[in-house]
Design a protein around this motif. Sequence first.
Motif, PDB file in Angstrom:
ATOM      1  N   HIS A 208       0.849  -1.186   0.000  1.00 39.47           N
ATOM      2  CA  HIS A 208       0.000   0.000   0.000  1.00 39.47           C
ATOM      3  C   HIS A 208       0.888   1.240   0.000  1.00 39.47           C
ATOM      4  O   HIS A 208       1.731   1.399   0.885  1.00 39.47           O
ATOM      5  N   ALA A 209       0.674   2.115  -0.991  1.00 37.17           N
ATOM      6  CA  ALA A 209       1.558   3.274  -1.129  1.00 37.17           C
ATOM      7  C   ALA A 209       1.396   4.242   0.035  1.00 37.17           C
ATOM      8  O   ALA A 209       2.301   5.039   0.313  1.00 37.17           O
ATOM      9  N   GLY A 210       0.250   4.190   0.727  1.00 37.26           N
ATOM     10  CA  GLY A 210       0.028   5.113   1.841  1.00 37.26           C
ATOM     11  C   GLY A 210       0.287   4.479   3.188  1.00 37.26           C
ATOM     12  O   GLY A 210       0.977   5.032   4.038  1.00 37.26           O
ATOM     13  N   LEU A 211      -0.212   3.223   3.378  1.00 37.02           N
ATOM     14  CA  LEU A 211      -0.148   2.608   4.713  1.00 37.02           C
ATOM     15  C   LEU A 211       1.199   1.958   5.000  1.00 37.02           C
ATOM     16  O   LEU A 211       1.668   1.987   6.128  1.00 37.02           O
ATOM     17  N   ALA A 212       1.808   1.346   3.959  1.00 34.36           N
ATOM     18  CA  ALA A 212       3.061   0.622   4.228  1.00 34.36           C
ATOM     19  C   ALA A 212       4.071   0.807   3.101  1.00 34.36           C
ATOM     20  O   ALA A 212       4.530  -0.173   2.500  1.00 34.36           O
ATOM     21  N   PRO A 213       4.420   2.052   2.768  1.00 35.41           N
ATOM     22  CA  PRO A 213       5.355   2.257   1.649  1.00 35.41           C
ATOM     23  C   PRO A 213       6.702   1.589   1.889  1.00 35.41           C
ATOM     24  O   PRO A 213       7.359   1.136   0.952  1.00 35.41           O
ATOM     25  N   GLN A 214       7.120   1.498   3.139  1.00 34.33           N
ATOM     26  CA  GLN A 214       8.430   0.918   3.453  1.00 34.33           C
ATOM     27  C   GLN A 214       8.492  -0.575   3.114  1.00 34.33           C
ATOM     28  O   GLN A 214       9.563  -1.152   2.946  1.00 34.33           O
ATOM     29  N   GLU A 215       7.313  -1.217   2.992  1.00 43.66           N
ATOM     30  CA  GLU A 215       7.261  -2.657   2.678  1.00 43.66           C
ATOM     31  C   GLU A 215       7.437  -2.913   1.172  1.00 43.66           C
ATOM     32  O   GLU A 215       7.684  -4.038   0.766  1.00 43.66           O
ATOM     33  N   GLY A 216       7.236  -1.882   0.375  1.00 41.43           N
ATOM     34  CA  GLY A 216       7.207  -2.090  -1.078  1.00 41.43           C
ATOM     35  C   GLY A 216       8.572  -1.947  -1.736  1.00 41.43           C
ATOM     36  O   GLY A 216       9.480  -1.300  -1.196  1.00 41.43           O
ATOM     37  N   ILE A 217       8.714  -2.588  -2.877  1.00 49.98           N
ATOM     38  CA  ILE A 217       9.893  -2.369  -3.740  1.00 49.98           C
ATOM     39  C   ILE A 217       9.332  -1.962  -5.100  1.00 49.98           C
ATOM     40  O   ILE A 217       8.642  -2.758  -5.754  1.00 49.98           O
ATOM     41  N   ASN A 218       9.569  -0.718  -5.474  1.00 53.27           N
ATOM     42  CA  ASN A 218       8.897  -0.174  -6.654  1.00 53.27           C
ATOM     43  C   ASN A 218       9.609  -0.598  -7.959  1.00 53.27           C
ATOM     44  O   ASN A 218      10.703  -0.127  -8.276  1.00 53.27           O
ATOM     45  N   ALA A 219       8.948  -1.480  -8.684  1.00 49.36           N
ATOM     46  CA  ALA A 219       9.547  -2.019  -9.922  1.00 49.36           C
ATOM     47  C   ALA A 219       9.660  -0.946 -10.996  1.00 49.36           C
ATOM     48  O   ALA A 219      10.591  -0.970 -11.805  1.00 49.36           O
ATOM     49  N   VAL A 220       8.740   0.011 -11.020  1.00 45.88           N
ATOM     50  CA  VAL A 220       8.803   1.080 -12.030  1.00 45.88           C
ATOM     51  C   VAL A 220      10.037   1.952 -11.780  1.00 45.88           C
ATOM     52  O   VAL A 220      10.777   2.300 -12.711  1.00 45.88           O
ATOM     53  N   HIS A 221      10.276   2.286 -10.509  1.00 47.93           N
ATOM     54  CA  HIS A 221      11.478   3.082 -10.193  1.00 47.93           C
ATOM     55  C   HIS A 221      12.750   2.331 -10.579  1.00 47.93           C
ATOM     56  O   HIS A 221      13.681   2.899 -11.144  1.00 47.93           O
ATOM     57  N   GLU A 222      12.760   1.052 -10.262  1.00 45.32           N
ATOM     58  CA  GLU A 222      13.944   0.254 -10.577  1.00 45.32           C
ATOM     59  C   GLU A 222      14.163   0.204 -12.099  1.00 45.32           C
ATOM     60  O   GLU A 222      15.285   0.360 -12.579  1.00 45.32           O
ATOM     61  N   LEU A 223      13.073   0.024 -12.847  1.00 40.76           N
ATOM     62  CA  LEU A 223      13.198  -0.014 -14.305  1.00 40.76           C
ATOM     63  C   LEU A 223      13.724   1.324 -14.824  1.00 40.76           C
ATOM     64  O   LEU A 223      14.570   1.368 -15.715  1.00 40.76           O
ATOM     65  N   ALA A 224      13.229   2.415 -14.239  1.00 43.06           N
ATOM     66  CA  ALA A 224      13.685   3.743 -14.666  1.00 43.06           C
ATOM     67  C   ALA A 224      15.203   3.854 -14.473  1.00 43.06           C
ATOM     68  O   ALA A 224      15.912   4.378 -15.341  1.00 43.06           O
ATOM     69  N   ARG A 225      15.708   3.350 -13.357  1.00 43.49           N
ATOM     70  CA  ARG A 225      17.165   3.408 -13.137  1.00 43.49           C
ATOM     71  C   ARG A 225      17.912   2.566 -14.167  1.00 43.49           C
ATOM     72  O   ARG A 225      18.957   2.964 -14.679  1.00 43.49           O
ATOM     73  N   GLN A 226      17.363   1.396 -14.487  1.00 41.59           N
ATOM     74  CA  GLN A 226      18.021   0.530 -15.487  1.00 41.59           C
ATOM     75  C   GLN A 226      18.029   1.204 -16.859  1.00 41.59           C
ATOM     76  O   GLN A 226      19.010   1.110 -17.604  1.00 41.59           O
ATOM     77  N   ILE A 227      16.943   1.892 -17.164  1.00 45.65           N
ATOM     78  CA  ILE A 227      16.871   2.554 -18.476  1.00 45.65           C
ATOM     79  C   ILE A 227      17.898   3.686 -18.555  1.00 45.65           C
ATOM     80  O   ILE A 227      18.566   3.861 -19.576  1.00 45.65           O
ATOM     81  N   THR A 228      18.036   4.424 -17.464  1.00 42.26           N
ATOM     82  CA  THR A 228      19.057   5.483 -17.445  1.00 42.26           C
ATOM     83  C   THR A 228      20.432   4.873 -17.686  1.00 42.26           C
ATOM     84  O   THR A 228      21.268   5.430 -18.390  1.00 42.26           O
ATOM     85  N   ARG A 229      20.642   3.710 -17.107  1.00 38.69           N
ATOM     86  CA  ARG A 229      21.933   3.040 -17.264  1.00 38.69           C
ATOM     87  C   ARG A 229      22.172   2.644 -18.721  1.00 38.69           C
ATOM     88  O   ARG A 229      23.210   2.978 -19.296  1.00 38.69           O
ATOM     89  N   ILE A 230      21.215   1.952 -19.330  1.00 37.14           N
ATOM     90  CA  ILE A 230      21.460   1.451 -20.700  1.00 37.14           C
ATOM     91  C   ILE A 230      21.490   2.593 -21.713  1.00 37.14           C
ATOM     92  O   ILE A 230      22.130   2.488 -22.759  1.00 37.14           O
ATOM     93  N   GLN A 231      20.841   3.675 -21.380  1.00 35.71           N
ATOM     94  CA  GLN A 231      20.827   4.839 -22.282  1.00 35.71           C
ATOM     95  C   GLN A 231      22.251   5.347 -22.491  1.00 35.71           C
ATOM     96  O   GLN A 231      22.587   5.857 -23.560  1.00 35.71           O
ATOM     97  N   GLU A 232      23.068   5.195 -21.449  1.00 39.94           N
ATOM     98  CA  GLU A 232      24.449   5.673 -21.552  1.00 39.94           C
ATOM     99  C   GLU A 232      25.307   4.820 -22.489  1.00 39.94           C
ATOM    100  O   GLU A 232      26.408   5.215 -22.843  1.00 39.94           O
ATOM    101  N   TRP A 233      24.820   3.672 -22.888  1.00 44.54           N
ATOM    102  CA  TRP A 233      25.594   2.830 -23.805  1.00 44.54           C
ATOM    103  C   TRP A 233      25.526   3.341 -25.237  1.00 44.54           C
ATOM    104  O   TRP A 233      26.237   2.855 -26.113  1.00 44.54           O
ATOM    105  N   ASN A 234      24.613   4.264 -25.512  1.00 51.13           N
ATOM    106  CA  ASN A 234      24.513   4.818 -26.870  1.00 51.13           C
ATOM    107  C   ASN A 234      25.829   5.452 -27.265  1.00 51.13           C
ATOM    108  O   ASN A 234      26.456   6.155 -26.480  1.00 51.13           O
TER     109      ASN A 234
END
Length: 385
Positions: A208-234
Amino acid sequence: MRESPLSKLLLQLLRPQLPQMLAMLRKFVLAESPSLEKLPADHCCGIVAGEWRKRKAHVERVPQKRRGDHLRITWAPQNARAPGQLLVLGHYDTVYASGTLAKVPFRISGGKAYGPGTFDMKAGLVQALFALDALRQSKAALRKRIVFLWTSDEEIGSDSSRKLIESEAQRSDAVFVLEPSFGPRGLLKTSRKGVGEAEIIVHGRASHAGLAPQEGINAVHELARQITRIQEWNDPRRGISVNADIIEGGTRTNVIAERARAVVDLRATRIADMRRLERRLHSLRPSAAGARLEVHGGFNRAPMERKVSAAPFVHAKFLAAQMGLRLGECAAGGGSDGNLTAALGIPTLDGLGAVGDAAHSAHEFVIVKTMPERAALLAALLASS
Ligand SMILES: [Zn+2]
């Protein structure tokens, strides 16, 4: 008096054939042949096969379950025990669904032939037939067996034809690819980027983004970081491009995203860069604790490096000059079946098909007066390679 070269004679024989070439182009284009529709594709395959049978070539139809059948056509020189083989490679499938002709009809206007698949690459198939006609008329002594391989799934990655193409290429001394040339000057394609597709899937943990944010692992955020990484390979200077072109992830705003996914387009000019990109992709690691990554895919067609085209290009340029034509070359960003044969180290010359423009669009066209010229060039290559 000096005897005029064969290439010049071939061009003289072919120039008056333009009306017949256009009639055949019309016939091939009217037989719509989408890669994804077996029935119409097979119909087109039958029409093309019929033209070769009329010429008494040896025609084999290679049956396919889901795609149109492939065609393998052999022409052997008179002294049957030919010491070598030349492969002419093409595809009869197009990117257009059945019914496109009703909106984009075949027509000739202002010296151009328009219609779905004219440029990519039915004009190339027509040129090959007339090249053979001219060779026979000229009584040129062929030294090698010629195999014409027309496939039905080039536009969707050549899954069903790849093995056939590779095994035929391995028996050949050179491969001539009838993909369209580039631009109004009809440049041949002496190098092509390798093309791939990868999928990155991130597994996180919902909460739950409001009740238990500390329990979550946000896959969208993680993907965003991976995309920033691979973008640098251009690296445009080295011809490397990496593009996340599709992304998806998450379910709703109050749920921390459990899963996210990106589909990435990969291109490279050099084989070494292709390998390095694949290694880097598969060694990506998550940056958030608890997140998990899955990476699938890689290059489907390896780069066609210029060194496999250099010698046949010099030869083609010489033959063109004998006909009074100028021939140029270029590097292409997209792949073709030429990439497959080049990856085996077989001398490969691509872009020998039609001259025109606007492939894969409603404005696709062929510059008609170039058809006899390109047919003559192919014929001359087949007689002298
Ligand atoms: Zn094509």
